[in-house]
Motif scaffolding. Structure first.
Motif, short mmCIF file in Angstrom:
data_model
loop_
_atom_site.label_atom_id
_atom_site.label_comp_id
_atom_site.label_asym_id
_atom_site.label_seq_id
_atom_site.Cartn_x
_atom_site.Cartn_y
_atom_site.Cartn_z
N VAL A 126 30.49 39.98 41.13
CA VAL A 126 30.96 40.63 42.43
C VAL A 126 30.49 41.89 42.43
CG1 VAL A 126 32.95 41.39 43.53
CG2 VAL A 126 32.86 39.23 42.46
N VAL A 127 29.94 42.43 43.66
CA VAL A 127 29.50 43.80 43.78
C VAL A 127 30.66 44.62 44.54
CG1 VAL A 127 27.89 45.20 44.91
CG2 VAL A 127 27.17 43.01 43.99
N ARG A 128 30.93 44.16 45.58
CA ARG A 128 32.17 44.86 46.40
C ARG A 128 33.57 44.41 46.14
NH1 ARG A 128 30.95 44.86 52.65
NH2 ARG A 128 32.41 46.64 52.46
N GLY A 129 34.34 45.51 45.61
CA GLY A 129 35.77 45.35 45.34
C GLY A 129 35.93 44.81 44.02
N ARG A 130 34.79 45.29 43.09
CA ARG A 130 34.90 44.83 41.69
C ARG A 130 36.28 45.27 40.94
NH1 ARG A 130 29.63 45.38 37.81
NH2 ARG A 130 28.88 43.89 39.66
N VAL A 131 36.20 46.77 41.15
CA VAL A 131 37.40 47.38 40.48
C VAL A 131 38.84 46.86 40.82
CG1 VAL A 131 38.25 49.58 39.71
CG2 VAL A 131 35.97 49.48 39.95
N VAL A 135 41.42 45.11 38.19
CA VAL A 135 42.88 45.59 38.00
C VAL A 135 43.63 44.88 38.25
CG1 VAL A 135 44.23 47.69 38.82
CG2 VAL A 135 41.91 48.15 38.23
N SER A 136 43.57 43.89 39.26
CA SER A 136 44.55 43.04 39.94
C SER A 136 44.72 41.88 38.90
CB SER A 136 44.13 42.25 41.16
OG SER A 136 43.92 43.20 42.27
N PHE A 137 43.78 41.46 38.06
CA PHE A 137 43.94 40.50 37.14
C PHE A 137 44.66 41.17 35.89
CE2 PHE A 137 40.79 38.18 39.46
CZ PHE A 137 41.25 36.91 39.32
N GLY A 196 44.36 38.68 32.20
CA GLY A 196 43.53 39.94 32.32
C GLY A 196 43.15 40.21 31.12
N PHE A 197 43.82 40.35 30.17
CA PHE A 197 43.23 40.79 28.77
C PHE A 197 42.02 40.10 28.40
CE2 PHE A 197 43.47 40.51 24.07
CZ PHE A 197 43.06 41.73 23.86
N TYR A 198 42.06 38.52 28.44
CA TYR A 198 40.91 37.96 27.95
C TYR A 198 39.82 38.20 28.83
CZ TYR A 198 44.44 36.26 24.83
OH TYR A 198 45.51 36.22 23.91
N ILE A 199 40.15 38.28 30.19
CA ILE A 199 38.98 38.25 31.10
C ILE A 199 38.11 39.72 30.76
CG2 ILE A 199 38.44 39.26 33.47
CD1 ILE A 199 40.58 37.23 34.47
#
Length: 318
Positions: A126-131, A135-137, A196-199
């Motif tokens: 993903v390029v746009r909205g990656r951050v 954070v959401s996960f 999210g941690f494992y991602i």
């Protein structure tokens, strides 16, 4: 010209064999850089105080008729040998708790590995909205379970959103009070919360995969699925081993989720975990020796499972 030969001084003489032997022994113990021990001493002290001493004390308690007393009180705590272990192994509630945690790990560990790797691979592209997506996960992982359990209870209650969507397909009784679905529901909750941690672990591993491997796969005509299976999966194998080990160790210590979601392991012990049984036996029922025996058995089983995973997943080669 006259050549003068200097006489060797006593300090320049080669060390004696005994001194060389002592030096080699100290080098073998301290290593070639003894200052490293100085820098690692605080962490070693932390491990000894927080992990090693409590584990050794728990083993000692498991062989005694131990009970809590006021500080400084002189009480008799007799040695009982393997009686606590016999009581544990003959207790059907304890045996069922180990079966429950086995069911939990069978569901949680594969789901965690597959979902975190797939989502990390997609997020890495993903390029746009990656951050924002990362954070959401990660937000559920850093949020206390107590704060989000109420939302999960609302979703999976008898008149919750999930049952409204499923309609006649919803289980009866509902998920968290159903003896068959209680532990799988907890496994899904824990998987979602810790994903999210494992991602992030997989994202860090994906950063180290050489781009040349993907370019070579594209040159050979490999599609996305083939590239994922033949390039990404082998390249992040060390991270997979780490994810499997961490999810197994964390899952084996399951306590908060069954305590909050099913009211302490219900229905009828269908979602009780060994750590929850330890709390009930040691704190609520006042038999710390039995609780310590459960803990020692759990540690041995977790170490055995972790060794088998490293053996067959390939951690030693990684």
């Amino acid at each position: 010209m006259t050549v003068v030969h200097a006489e060797p001084r006593a300090g320049d003489a080669d060390p004696s064999p005994a001194r060389r032997g002592r030096s080699s022994r100290w080098s073998g113990i301290l290593g070639r850089n003894p200052s490293g021990l100085l820098f690692s001493a605080p962490y070693l002290a932390f491990v000894a105080v927080v992990f090693a001493f409590p584990l050794g004390f728990a083993v000692w308690i498991s062989f005694h008729d131990y009970f809590f007393a006021a500080p400084g009180a002189d009480v008799d705590r007799p040695f009982v040998g393997l009686d606590n272990y016999t009581n544990v192994l003959s207790d059907p509630d304890v045996r069922r708790s180990f079966l429950n945690i086995g069911i939990f790990l069978i569901i949680n560990v594969p789901l965690t590995v597959v979902l975190s790797l797939v989502l990390a691979t997609l997020l890495n592209q993903v390029v746009r909205g990656r951050v924002f997506l990362r954070v959401s996960f990660y937000v559920p992982y850093v949020t206390a379970s107590v704060a989000i359990v109420s939302v999960w209870l609302f979703l999976f209650s008898g008149d919750g959103l999930v049952n409204e969507v499923l309609g006649p397909l919803a289980p009866d009784p509902p998920w968290l009070i159903n003896s068959f679905w209680a532990m799988p529901s907890i496994a899904f909750f824990v998987t979602w919360k810790q994903l999210g941690f494992y991602i992030l672990l997989y994202l860090a591993a994906l950063q180290n995969v050489p781009r040349e491997l993907y370019e070579a796969a594209a040159t050979d005509g490999a599609g996305r699925l083939r590239t994922f299976w033949s390039v990404t999966v082998p390249a992040v194998r060390p991270a997979t081993v780490l994810v499997v080990l961490l999810s197994t160790i964390i899952g084996a210590n399951l306590f908060t989720e069954p305590y909050l979601l099913t009211g302490g392991g219900g229905p009828n012990g269908a979602s009780a975990s060994p750590v929850l049984i330890m709390y009930q036996r040691g704190i609520e029922q006042g038999t710390p020796g039995v609780a310590a025996a459960i803990g020692v058995i759990l540690v041995v089983l977790v170490l055995l499972v972790a060794w088998l995973q490293r053996r067959f997943v390939g951690g030693g080669e990684s």
